[in-house]
Design an enzyme around this catalytic site. Structure first.
Site, short mmCIF file in Angstrom:
data_model
loop_
_atom_site.label_atom_id
_atom_site.label_comp_id
_atom_site.label_asym_id
_atom_site.label_seq_id
_atom_site.Cartn_x
_atom_site.Cartn_y
_atom_site.Cartn_z
N HIS A 362 44.06 39.80 68.39
CA HIS A 362 44.56 41.12 67.98
C HIS A 362 46.07 41.23 67.99
O HIS A 362 46.61 42.32 67.77
CB HIS A 362 44.03 42.22 68.90
CG HIS A 362 42.56 42.43 68.83
ND1 HIS A 362 41.98 43.33 67.96
CD2 HIS A 362 41.54 41.85 69.50
CE1 HIS A 362 40.66 43.31 68.12
NE2 HIS A 362 40.37 42.42 69.06
N LYS A 554 51.18 56.93 67.87
CA LYS A 554 50.64 55.63 68.29
C LYS A 554 51.40 55.22 69.53
O LYS A 554 52.33 55.91 69.94
CB LYS A 554 50.80 54.59 67.18
CG LYS A 554 52.20 54.54 66.56
CD LYS A 554 52.30 53.53 65.43
CE LYS A 554 51.76 54.03 64.11
NZ LYS A 554 50.53 53.41 63.67
N ARG A 555 51.01 54.09 70.16
CA ARG A 555 51.79 53.61 71.30
C ARG A 555 53.26 53.48 70.90
O ARG A 555 53.57 53.17 69.74
CB ARG A 555 51.27 52.24 71.77
CG ARG A 555 49.97 52.31 72.56
CD ARG A 555 50.11 53.12 73.83
NE ARG A 555 50.81 52.36 74.85
CZ ARG A 555 50.25 51.92 75.98
NH1 ARG A 555 48.98 52.16 76.24
NH2 ARG A 555 50.95 51.25 76.86
N LYS A 560 56.80 49.05 66.35
CA LYS A 560 56.20 50.14 65.57
C LYS A 560 57.27 51.06 64.99
O LYS A 560 56.99 51.94 64.19
CB LYS A 560 55.20 50.93 66.42
CG LYS A 560 53.98 50.08 66.84
CD LYS A 560 53.03 50.89 67.69
CE LYS A 560 51.91 50.05 68.30
NZ LYS A 560 50.78 49.80 67.39
N THR A 662 44.79 50.88 62.89
CA THR A 662 43.53 51.53 62.53
C THR A 662 43.77 53.02 62.29
O THR A 662 43.01 53.65 61.56
CB THR A 662 42.45 51.33 63.62
OG1 THR A 662 43.07 51.48 64.90
CG2 THR A 662 41.83 49.97 63.51
N LYS A 666 42.41 56.03 59.46
CA LYS A 666 41.91 57.38 59.81
C LYS A 666 42.69 58.44 59.05
O LYS A 666 42.11 59.41 58.54
CB LYS A 666 42.03 57.61 61.32
CG LYS A 666 41.18 56.66 62.15
CD LYS A 666 41.59 56.63 63.62
CE LYS A 666 40.98 55.43 64.32
NZ LYS A 666 41.59 55.13 65.64
#
Ligand code: 26V
Length: 819
Positions: A362, A554-555, A560, A662, A666
């Site tokens: 992952h 998100k985290r 990111k 992910t 969504k």
């Protein structure tokens, strides 16, 4: 309501009765003096009764049948709340709503009392939860195995703009969905020595004698699928001391010493590790990994042999999926069980192990790739360390036998890393011990082949495959967004609930009709209104539901690139201030996410978001064109409130670093438009949704790689060429947003100038331009809403049902329901 319309009155009566009996006999309350929480418990217990009827039947059928069984081993299951999930999958949602309303209780109110089961950090844990639901829906006999953490992921509180971590206590009122199984308990050993002695046939055998033993006790949660009778099991292990109180020590007056072993043993299931990718390597973490693997393998072996099956038949009846390397010690443990406990010879044991196990990777981030110091392994798991050495020796011998002598290659495929002190590489162990290794998006899989597993891939070219992630539409569309679901059912028919993957496509034709577009826009407006209320309640801040909701949740991690978004926010702010006549689309920038407690830079980014928010929101010259919000304590439930309300979904990681993502799926499913890089699953989303319906920008993975290879990490040129970026950097680093501590961000911004590993500067202008395209499209509502509907119409492929079907067919070789 679309999900199961007009409830049958006799079903309502039965449900009412079930709730009232539980309220009285399990909760011990009379309806007259029951609090909301008592009602929640009674409703959950009543719902659980419906599951259990099918559950017992499924379990018995599985135990009797010869069908192959899937075991999903994961240190994380990020479940969230279960009440609506369970009611809806059982087809009881409207029955329950009606029954409760007849009892004077509001289902909407009591559902909020359920704490999130936050037994995971982020994407990896949530994927495990989606997979469990899809396996149940597809009638695949499956167990999830994990740890029943007493404390899940910490609760994030923002104090003066900084993240503070508070202990999470989801079990305070008990867990109505779980069943303790004291009869399913196993002993797990640690430490000690290995003795070599001949068996009855004179063959030398190893016997491990641990010095410490911990009991693993099973807690089961039923997992119901969508409109299916079969119910699977999530089995979570709790650590208990073998002997709770050392009576002799207690009697001798050593009261603390008498319970010390208990504390040590039980600390294994005390708390979830809150880091998602910062340096791993704590001893307790290895104890957690081995603890749940050892218990799970004993349990599944007992189930397998209990059916009268032969140990040699294991791979025909059992598939074990390793969720990342966290359970990779299973390779050595399964070998140990087969060699030492079952007396198999090495080559048979190895063949069975490889045929039974498979592994999902992952992340490629180097700091998240697990490796354990050899010394620690020898002390904690001496027999496993021997087995790992042997696997390595056989492996290297086999290569030499094939005339492979390239020293660099042998070093890179070895299980032991020699450079930074001797360490066991768990990724290589998982790779060698599995017949299948998969990535979680097409791009990530390709990068696995080219980077971390380059040499292993050359030796085993058929082992790596791609299984692009998906999400369960039951939770992320039907439950999260009932109003959109109703629209879909009205427009496309009831079948969209059972076959969204294909039926959603029919929505494309309706995107041409202005009446449907308007209804689509209206449901979004309502969701935004609800989110605006939540924001006002939690932060005392008013946001305009007619503004564009630009969402980055998100985290918090450098890769990111929340920082890129924050710099855009600053540039937008300056643009509005510098030009009082500028005609900007009103925007609300919404951020949420947790940082690992030890990740100092990520925590500073949270502080920056809050500093910017305070400054911008208080500045009257902004004229309502920009609001910035950081919503604390992002979790599954908050995601369910935010996602239906997003107009724009930020998926802007440095290309090559986000394995899949992910939440991108969504958001698109709920009709948000994506602004994103060509990273992870964004690439495949773009192929399906069409680049004209997304805002793609920035360096591609290969370009990022090329720049890094050339050592081009200083960004003086990029900054000099972009006055807008320069101005934004200057403002942050000079303390415009931190007048109380003007130097607070100086080092952070300086690091971008000198060592911008995440390519914030080179992507800034492209990101700005993409955001301008967002504004242009927003100004043309008919085009915006058409694109929005096309997003929903074209993401059906990203259902976790599709992903699970691929695992079932290509990796597990198990039939899928109805086949
Ligand atoms: C690593 C560590 C290491 C330190 C101890 C705690 C801990 C916990 C988790 C991890 C693994 C992080 C990997 C991860 O979460 N990957 C995410 O997986 C998602 C599902 O495949 C994917 O969508 C995300 O892109 C990927 O970042």
């Amino acid at each position: 309501m679309a999900l199961d319309s007009i409830p049958d009155q006799s079903a309502v009566e039965i449900f009412k009765h079930a709730v009232l009996t539980r309220l009285r006999y399990a909760v011990g309350k009379d309806p007259a003096d029951a609090f909301d929480h008592d009602w929640f418990e009674a409703v959950a217990l009543a719902t659980s009764k419906y599951q259990v009827d099918n559950w017992e039947e499924t379990t018995r059928a599985i135990d009797r049948s010869a069908r192959k069984h899937v075991y999903y081993l994961s240190l994380e299951f990020l479940i969230g709340r279960l009440l609506i999930d369970n009611l809806s999958n059982l087809g009881l949602l409207e029955v329950a709503r009606q029954a409760l309303s007849e009892l004077g209780v509001d289902l909407e109110r009591i559902r909020l009392l359920e704490p999130d089961a936050a037994l995971g950090n982020g994407g990896l844990g949530r994927l495990a939860a989606c997979f469990m639901e899809s396996m149940a829906t597809l009638d695949i006999p499956a167990h999830g195995y994990g740890i029943r953490y007493e404390h899940g992921l910490f609760k994030q509180v923002i104090g003066d703009g900084w993240q503070q971590e508070h202990t999470e206590t989801w079990l305070d009122f008990g867990n109505p969905w779980e069943f303790e199984r004291p009869e399913s308990a196993y002993s797990v050993g640690f430490g000690g020595s290995v003795y070599s002695e001949p068996d009855a046939n004179g063959v030398e055998r190893q016997r491990w004698e641990p010095v410490e033993r911990v009991r693993a006790v099973a807690y089961d949660m039923p997992v119901v699928g969508w409109r299916t009778a079969s119910v699977n099991t999530l089995r979570l292990w709790r650590a208990r001391a073998e002997e709770t109180l050392k009576l002799d020590r207690f009697n001798a007056g050593d009261h603390l010493g008498a319970v010390a072993d208990t504390v040590r043993a039980e600390s294994i299931s005390r708390v979830l590790y809150p880091a998602d990718s910062t340096e791993a390597g704590q001893e307790l973490r290895l104890r957690q990994e081995y603890f749940f693997v050892a218990a799970s393998l004993q349990d599944l072996m007992q189930r397998h042999l209990g059916k009268g099956e032969d140990v040699y038949g294991l791979p025909e009846r059992v598939a074990i999926q390793l969720n990342d390397t966290h359970p990779a010690i299973a390779v050595a443990e399964l070998m140990r069980l087969l060699l030492d406990e079952r007396g198999l010879d090495w080559s048979d044991a190895w063949e069975l192990t490889v045929a039974t196990l498979s592994y999902t990777n992952h992340t490629l981030l180097p700091e998240a790739l697990e490796s354990w110091p050899v010394g620690l392994m020898e002390r904690l798991l001496p027999r496993h360390m021997q087995i790992i050495y042997l696997i390595n020796a056989f492996h290297i011998d086999a290569l030499r036998a094939k005339d492979i002598h390239d020293f660099a290659l042998l070093r890179s495929v070895s299980l032991i890393e020699e450079d930074h002190g001797r360490r066991v590489r768990m990724g290589n162990l998982a790779f060698l011990g599995s017949h299948s290794v998969n990535g979680v998006s097409a791009l990530h899989t390709e990068l696995m082949r080219e980077t971390v597993f380059r040499d292993l891939h050359r030796l085993y070219p058929n082992r790596i495959s791609n299984k692009t992630n998906g999400v369960t539409f039951r939770r992320w569309l039907f439950q999260t967004n009932p109003e959109l679901t109703e629209l879909l059912v009205d427009t496309l028919g009831d079948d969209v609930l059972d076959n969204p993957e294909s039926r959603l496509r029919d929505l494309a034709a309706h995107a041409e009709k202005s009446a449907v577009r308007q209804r689509f826009a209206q449901q979004r407006r309502n969701a935004k209104q609800r989110l605006a209320v939540l924001i006002e309640e939690r932060l005392g801040l008013r946001v305009d539901p007619d503004a564009l909701f630009d969402v980055h949740v998100k985290r918090i991690h450098e890769y990111k690139r929340q920082l890129l978004n924050l710099l855009h926010t600053v540039a937008l702010y300056q643009d509005i201030r510098n030009d009082p006549t500028t005609e900007r689309v009103p925007r609300v920038k919404i951020f949420a996410g947790k940082a690992a407690p030890s990740y100092v830079l990520a925590k500073l980014i949270i502080k920056l978001a809050n500093d910017i928010s305070r400054t911008v929101n208080a500045d009257p010259t902004v004229r309502g064109l920009l609001k910035v919000v950081f919503i604390p304590n992002y979790n599954v439930s908050l995601a369910e409130s935010i996602i239906p309300a997003a107009d724009l979904s930020e998926q802007i990681s440095t290309a090559g670093l986000e394995a899949s993502g992910t939440s991108n799926m969504k958001f698109a499913l709920n009709g948000a438009l994506t602004i994103g890089t060509l990273d992870g699953a964004n690439v495949e989303m773009c192929e399906r949704i069409g680049p004209e319906n997304m805002f793609i920008f920035g360096l591609k993975a290969q370009q990022v790689e090329a720049r890094k290879r050339a050592g081009e990490l200083a960004m003086h040129n990029e900054i000099a060429e972009s006055p807008r970026l320069q101005e934004a950097l200057m403002a942050v680093s000079s303390g415009v947003f931190s007048p109380d501590d003007p130097q607070r961000y100086t080092a952070l911004i300086d690091s971008l100038r000198h060592d911008d590993r995440f390519m914030v500067c080179p992507d800034f202008d492209a990101y700005w331009d993409a955001q301008e395209r967002v504004e242009q499209l927003w100004r043309k509502p008919s085009r915006w809403w058409k694109a929005s509907m096309l997003n929903t119409a074209r993401v059906g492929w990203f259902s976790s049902d599709r992903t699970i079907r691929e695992y079932a067919q290509d990796i597990w070789q198990v039939p899928v329901g109805g086949e």
